[in-house]
Design an enzyme around this catalytic site. Sequence first.
Site, short mmCIF file in Angstrom:
data_model
loop_
_atom_site.label_atom_id
_atom_site.label_comp_id
_atom_site.label_asym_id
_atom_site.label_seq_id
_atom_site.Cartn_x
_atom_site.Cartn_y
_atom_site.Cartn_z
NE ARG A 18 -3.79 -1.56 2.25
CZ ARG A 18 -4.83 -2.26 3.45
NH1 ARG A 18 -5.36 -1.75 3.86
NH2 ARG A 18 -5.60 -3.65 2.80
CG ASP A 48 -14.13 5.95 6.77
OD1 ASP A 48 -15.33 5.23 7.55
OD2 ASP A 48 -13.05 5.97 6.98
#
Length: 286
Positions: free
Chosen positions: A49, A159
């Site tokens: 990532r 979020d």
Amino acid sequence: MATRTTDSPTAEDREFAFSASDYDYLRAMLKEKTGIELGPTKHNMVYARLAKRLRKLGMNGFREYIEFIGSDAGGDELGTTLNALTTNLTKFFRENHHFEHLATTALQEIRARAVSQGRRLRIWSAGCSSGEEPYSTAITLLRSMPDIKQWDAKILATDIDTEMVRRGTAGIYPAAALEGMPADIPRKYFEPYGEDKVRMAEEARNLISFKHLNLVAHWPMKGPFDVIFCRNVVIYFDKDTQRVLFDRYANLLAPGGFLYIGHSENLFGITERFKLLGRNIHRKIA
């Protein structure tokens, strides 16, 4: 919020040096900043990532990247790092029994209380990812409450990942995301948007406010909420963090309010402030 998979290179294939101490630093940083626990076996996931960030920034290894995100100049990159390491996988009407319960039980109780308490409705989607959960909630409200425009009804969607908040606010999804829905939902609540994409109808978008929020930091909202969705989120937190989190949820829920959690989560040994109604549906009792 749930685990997403990715192709991860083995140590032999790695383009950048990534030591055990580099991984431990990133793991500790994620816990400190977000409360999320990375297991000891996620080296390849973290590498996959973040390697693209090293390439983009022209860096030679993870040690250089770590030094950068810890510097004053790397403040913005720290947010990008956290976005990359938090997990986002969701779909419309995931764990649909929660939305069925919302329509047939929760909203009916809230409607009955409205006679004495006024037509106010507040729902929070905590860990909303790219918006499919709060939009599923909005659609449920629109289908179940024909008089919704006469209510003071709002859905808060939060979020920690700023990119997910941006996507949710836009409300644009691949047309394939509509597969499997009852035919009336795509027709009524989505509109074509470019090639092979759809956008949420305005009436659904208008019910939701998307905001960036770190669940282990300060919460600016006051409540009370009638319903809170926190599904497939707390599995990434240790037990102590979970205890604090669910206590804070209980404090913000109205008396008798509902809490929906993920299929792999439970409140056993975490809190006694909720009663289990079945299938990860809880009611606040204290």
